[in-house]
Design a protein around this motif. Structure first.
Motif, PDB file in Angstrom:
ATOM      1  N   GLY A   1      -4.481   2.882 -14.389  1.00 11.51           N
ATOM      2  CA  GLY A   1      -3.248   2.296 -13.879  1.00 11.51           C
ATOM      3  C   GLY A   1      -3.127   0.824 -14.231  1.00 11.51           C
ATOM      4  N   LEU A   2      -1.898   0.369 -14.382  1.00 12.63           N
ATOM      5  CA  LEU A   2      -1.591  -1.042 -14.595  1.00 12.63           C
ATOM      6  C   LEU A   2      -0.568  -1.451 -13.538  1.00 12.63           C
ATOM      7  CD1 LEU A   2      -1.776  -3.652 -16.278  1.00 12.63           C
ATOM      8  CD2 LEU A   2       0.110  -2.753 -17.676  1.00 12.63           C
ATOM      9  N   HIS A   3      -0.821  -2.586 -12.859  1.00  4.25           N
ATOM     10  CA  HIS A   3      -0.018  -2.982 -11.715  1.00  4.25           C
ATOM     11  C   HIS A   3       0.419  -4.440 -11.848  1.00  4.25           C
ATOM     12  CE1 HIS A   3      -1.872   0.612  -9.925  1.00  4.25           C
ATOM     13  NE2 HIS A   3      -2.991   0.130 -10.429  1.00  4.25           N
ATOM     14  N   TRP A   4       1.676  -4.702 -11.486  1.00  7.80           N
ATOM     15  CA  TRP A   4       2.221  -6.053 -11.495  1.00  7.80           C
ATOM     16  C   TRP A   4       2.969  -6.303 -10.201  1.00  7.80           C
ATOM     17  CZ3 TRP A   4       7.429  -7.245 -10.980  1.00  7.80           C
ATOM     18  CH2 TRP A   4       7.758  -8.612 -11.125  1.00  7.80           C
ATOM     19  N   GLY A   5       2.852  -7.515  -9.665  1.00 10.21           N
ATOM     20  CA  GLY A   5       3.585  -7.861  -8.464  1.00 10.21           C
ATOM     21  C   GLY A   5       3.969  -9.325  -8.452  1.00 10.21           C
ATOM     22  N   ARG A   6       5.041  -9.628  -7.731  1.00 15.34           N
ATOM     23  CA  ARG A   6       5.478 -11.018  -7.546  1.00 15.34           C
ATOM     24  C   ARG A   6       5.991 -11.167  -6.115  1.00 15.34           C
ATOM     25  NH1 ARG A   6       9.458 -14.453 -11.431  1.00 15.34           N
ATOM     26  NH2 ARG A   6       7.483 -14.589 -12.569  1.00 15.34           N
ATOM     27  N   GLY A   7       5.427 -12.119  -5.368  1.00  8.91           N
ATOM     28  CA  GLY A   7       5.893 -12.400  -4.030  1.00  8.91           C
ATOM     29  C   GLY A   7       7.176 -13.211  -4.051  1.00  8.91           C
ATOM     30  N   LEU A   8       8.133 -12.842  -3.189  1.00  6.85           N
ATOM     31  CA  LEU A   8       9.385 -13.556  -3.039  1.00  6.85           C
ATOM     32  C   LEU A   8       9.402 -14.268  -1.695  1.00  6.85           C
ATOM     33  CD1 LEU A   8      11.794 -10.732  -4.291  1.00  6.85           C
ATOM     34  CD2 LEU A   8      10.718 -12.545  -5.648  1.00  6.85           C
ATOM     35  N   GLU A   9      10.414 -15.080  -1.473  1.00  6.20           N
ATOM     36  CA  GLU A   9      10.491 -15.829  -0.223  1.00  6.20           C
ATOM     37  C   GLU A   9      10.532 -14.905   0.989  1.00  6.20           C
ATOM     38  OE1 GLU A   9      13.295 -19.249   1.926  1.00  6.20           O
ATOM     39  OE2 GLU A   9      13.657 -18.627  -0.146  1.00  6.20           O
ATOM     40  N   SER A  10      11.231 -13.776   0.862  1.00  6.23           N
ATOM     41  CA  SER A  10      11.344 -12.835   1.979  1.00  6.23           C
ATOM     42  C   SER A  10      11.008 -11.416   1.546  1.00  6.23           C
ATOM     43  CB  SER A  10      12.755 -12.877   2.574  1.00  6.23           C
ATOM     44  OG  SER A  10      13.058 -14.145   3.097  1.00  6.23           O
ATOM     45  N   GLY A  11      10.096 -11.270   0.610  1.00  6.80           N
ATOM     46  CA  GLY A  11       9.749  -9.927   0.170  1.00  6.80           C
ATOM     47  C   GLY A  11       8.891  -9.937  -1.067  1.00  6.80           C
ATOM     48  N   TRP A  12       9.067  -8.941  -1.940  1.00 11.68           N
ATOM     49  CA  TRP A  12       8.269  -8.833  -3.150  1.00 11.68           C
ATOM     50  C   TRP A  12       8.935  -7.892  -4.153  1.00 11.68           C
ATOM     51  CZ3 TRP A  12       7.505  -5.759   1.017  1.00 11.68           C
ATOM     52  CH2 TRP A  12       7.362  -4.390   0.775  1.00 11.68           C
ATOM     53  N   LEU A  13       8.513  -7.998  -5.392  1.00  6.75           N
ATOM     54  CA  LEU A  13       8.859  -7.069  -6.463  1.00  6.75           C
ATOM     55  C   LEU A  13       7.566  -6.501  -7.027  1.00  6.75           C
ATOM     56  CD1 LEU A  13      11.551  -9.141  -8.394  1.00  6.75           C
ATOM     57  CD2 LEU A  13      11.985  -7.184  -6.896  1.00  6.75           C
ATOM     58  N   ALA A  14       7.583  -5.260  -7.478  1.00  9.61           N
ATOM     59  CA  ALA A  14       6.374  -4.656  -8.032  1.00  9.61           C
ATOM     60  C   ALA A  14       6.727  -3.594  -9.055  1.00  9.61           C
ATOM     61  CB  ALA A  14       5.518  -4.037  -6.928  1.00  9.61           C
ATOM     62  N   LEU A  15       5.863  -3.466 -10.061  1.00 11.92           N
ATOM     63  CA  LEU A  15       5.908  -2.375 -11.031  1.00 11.92           C
ATOM     64  C   LEU A  15       4.515  -1.761 -11.092  1.00 11.92           C
ATOM     65  CD1 LEU A  15       7.939  -3.836 -14.036  1.00 11.92           C
ATOM     66  CD2 LEU A  15       8.642  -1.954 -12.535  1.00 11.92           C
TER      67      LEU A  15
ATOM     68  N   LEU B   1      12.577  -1.151   2.220  1.00  9.23           N
ATOM     69  CA  LEU B   1      11.864  -0.814   0.990  1.00  9.23           C
ATOM     70  C   LEU B   1      12.763   0.051   0.122  1.00  9.23           C
ATOM     71  CD1 LEU B   1       8.932  -1.197  -0.149  1.00  9.23           C
ATOM     72  CD2 LEU B   1       8.455   1.105   0.691  1.00  9.23           C
ATOM     73  N   PHE B   2      12.956  -0.361  -1.140  1.00  7.96           N
ATOM     74  CA  PHE B   2      13.790   0.376  -2.085  1.00  7.96           C
ATOM     75  C   PHE B   2      12.974   0.646  -3.346  1.00  7.96           C
ATOM     76  CE2 PHE B   2      16.404  -2.353   0.518  1.00  7.96           C
ATOM     77  CZ  PHE B   2      17.358  -1.483   1.000  1.00  7.96           C
ATOM     78  N   GLN B   3      13.038   1.897  -3.852  1.00  2.00           N
ATOM     79  CA  GLN B   3      12.185   2.287  -4.965  1.00  2.00           C
ATOM     80  C   GLN B   3      12.878   3.232  -5.940  1.00  2.00           C
ATOM     81  OE1 GLN B   3       9.250   3.661  -2.031  1.00  2.00           O
ATOM     82  NE2 GLN B   3       7.733   2.644  -3.313  1.00  2.00           N
ATOM     83  N   GLY B   4      12.433   3.176  -7.181  1.00  5.06           N
ATOM     84  CA  GLY B   4      12.822   4.140  -8.191  1.00  5.06           C
ATOM     85  C   GLY B   4      11.589   4.564  -8.968  1.00  5.06           C
TER      86      GLY B   4
ATOM     87  N   LEU C   1       0.818  -1.201   0.000  1.00  4.53           N
ATOM     88  CA  LEU C   1       0.000   0.000   0.000  1.00  4.53           C
ATOM     89  C   LEU C   1       0.856   1.258   0.000  1.00  4.53           C
ATOM     90  CD1 LEU C   1      -2.570  -1.180   2.634  1.00  4.53           C
ATOM     91  CD2 LEU C   1      -3.008  -0.824   0.219  1.00  4.53           C
ATOM     92  N   CYS C   2       2.118   1.128   0.338  1.00  3.08           N
ATOM     93  CA  CYS C   2       2.957   2.301   0.489  1.00  3.08           C
ATOM     94  C   CYS C   2       3.925   2.492  -0.666  1.00  3.08           C
ATOM     95  CB  CYS C   2       3.704   2.221   1.808  1.00  3.08           C
ATOM     96  SG  CYS C   2       2.567   2.252   3.179  1.00  3.08           S
ATOM     97  N   LEU C   3       3.661   1.900  -1.792  1.00  2.00           N
ATOM     98  CA  LEU C   3       4.556   2.017  -2.938  1.00  2.00           C
ATOM     99  C   LEU C   3       4.820   3.469  -3.299  1.00  2.00           C
ATOM    100  CD1 LEU C   3       3.164  -0.783  -5.252  1.00  2.00           C
ATOM    101  CD2 LEU C   3       5.202  -0.833  -3.848  1.00  2.00           C
ATOM    102  N   ARG C   4       3.774   4.281  -3.267  1.00  2.00           N
ATOM    103  CA  ARG C   4       3.896   5.644  -3.741  1.00  2.00           C
ATOM    104  C   ARG C   4       4.409   6.591  -2.669  1.00  2.00           C
ATOM    105  NH1 ARG C   4       5.231   9.053  -5.981  1.00  2.00           N
ATOM    106  NH2 ARG C   4       4.156  10.438  -7.344  1.00  2.00           N
ATOM    107  N   LEU C   5       4.137   6.270  -1.410  1.00  2.00           N
ATOM    108  CA  LEU C   5       4.490   7.169  -0.328  1.00  2.00           C
ATOM    109  C   LEU C   5       5.992   7.396  -0.214  1.00  2.00           C
ATOM    110  CD1 LEU C   5       2.150   5.988   2.529  1.00  2.00           C
ATOM    111  CD2 LEU C   5       2.100   8.179   1.395  1.00  2.00           C
ATOM    112  N   ALA C   6       6.753   6.354  -0.414  1.00  2.00           N
ATOM    113  CA  ALA C   6       8.171   6.449  -0.127  1.00  2.00           C
ATOM    114  C   ALA C   6       8.873   7.491  -0.974  1.00  2.00           C
ATOM    115  CB  ALA C   6       8.840   5.094  -0.312  1.00  2.00           C
TER     116      ALA C   6
ATOM    117  N   ALA D   1       9.201   1.286  -9.761  1.00  2.00           N
ATOM    118  CA  ALA D   1       9.664  -0.069  -9.452  1.00  2.00           C
ATOM    119  C   ALA D   1       9.970  -0.153  -7.965  1.00  2.00           C
ATOM    120  CB  ALA D   1      10.904  -0.418 -10.265  1.00  2.00           C
ATOM    121  N   THR D   2       9.586  -1.257  -7.329  1.00  4.47           N
ATOM    122  CA  THR D   2       9.767  -1.419  -5.892  1.00  4.47           C
ATOM    123  C   THR D   2      10.303  -2.803  -5.567  1.00  4.47           C
ATOM    124  OG1 THR D   2       7.943   0.091  -5.407  1.00  4.47           O
ATOM    125  CG2 THR D   2       8.605  -1.394  -3.646  1.00  4.47           C
ATOM    126  N   TRP D   3      11.243  -2.850  -4.642  1.00  6.50           N
ATOM    127  CA  TRP D   3      11.713  -4.105  -4.058  1.00  6.50           C
ATOM    128  C   TRP D   3      11.592  -3.994  -2.556  1.00  6.50           C
ATOM    129  CZ3 TRP D   3      17.189  -5.149  -2.164  1.00  6.50           C
ATOM    130  CH2 TRP D   3      17.273  -6.444  -1.648  1.00  6.50           C
ATOM    131  N   GLY D   4      10.825  -4.898  -1.950  1.00 10.74           N
ATOM    132  CA  GLY D   4      10.692  -4.955  -0.516  1.00 10.74           C
ATOM    133  C   GLY D   4      11.340  -6.209   0.028  1.00 10.74           C
TER     134      GLY D   4
END
Length: 224
Positions: A123-137, A169-172, A9-14, A156-159
């Motif tokens: 908007g168009l949204h994509w996400g993938r859950g990882l073992e200890s986090g996630w990736l999102a566009l 949380l890291f974002q560009g 939910l906080c993709l944009r806030l950061a 782009a986000t990597w949590g």
């Protein structure tokens, strides 16, 4: 995984400008999320594209798949901003590890001359859950209905879950504004999971364009 979905939910806030994006995952039916915050300190002469950028965000799960939301913000030292209501619907849910969703909204945008214009948003949204986090566009475009003002952005986000109490949380982000100016930002933050229903996020944002200033961001999130 429930922590991951909340953090999306906080993709944009950061990055300290514009409304938060909730990512591709739907809000659970009957659940509500509320967040507000902004940059509490600036450095490097930050004015554009990073400023204090106060915002609020709320969403509610209407059904297991359909999510209703409302968000608002100001940016660029108060010369830009918007208020939107929107709906988000997963697309191809459960197709392997990837989750896709589309969102559409209607609201008002503050234009550089101080007037407001009714605006549509897609908007168009994509996400993938990882073992200890996630990736999102997340990609978003806006178009005014009277003066045809337009802007777009992609993020782009990597949590990564560090411990049960802390997540990184890291974002560009890159896009163009109402005046056609291109901008880019980078952000990094830590999220403190204080309780099952309340989290705090502290982050740093740095503009890669414009005045290249930065900001210290603080947000609070509630789930009920």
């Amino acid at each position: 995984m429930s922590r991951i979905l909340v953090l999306l939910l906080c993709l944009r806030l950061a990055l300290g400008a514009g409304p938060v994006w909730a990512g591709a995952w739907p809000r659970d039916e009957g659940e509500t999320f509320l967040s507000f915050g902004g940059n509490v300190a600036l450095f490097g002469g930050a004015m554009r594209p990073v400023h204090y950028d106060p915002m609020f965000y709320a969403e509610h799960g209407l059904t297991a798949r359909l999510t209703l939301g409302i968000d608002g913000y100001t940016a660029d030292a108060g010369t830009a901003g918007s208020l939107f209501a929107w709906l988000r619907l997963p697309w191809r849910p459960g197709d392997g590890d990837d989750v896709w969703a589309v969102s559409t909204g209607l609201g008002a945008t503050l234009l550089p001359d101080g007037t407001h214009e009714a605006t549509t948003r897609l908007g168009l949204h994509w996400g993938r859950g990882l073992e200890s986090g996630w990736l999102a566009l997340d990609a978003q475009g806006q178009l005014g209905v009277t003066r045809l003002s337009h802007q777009a952005k992609i993020e782009a986000t990597w949590g990564h879950k560090i411990t049960p109490l802390w997540t990184g949380l890291f974002q560009g982000q890159a896009g163009y504004g109402l005046s056609g100016d291109l901008y880019a930002k980078l952000g990094a933050s830590v999220i403190w999971h204080t309780t099952e229903t309340f989290d705090l996020r502290l982050g740093l944002t740095r503009a890669m364009t414009g005045d290249r200033g930065g900001g210290l961001t603080l947000e609070s999130w509630w789930r009920f």
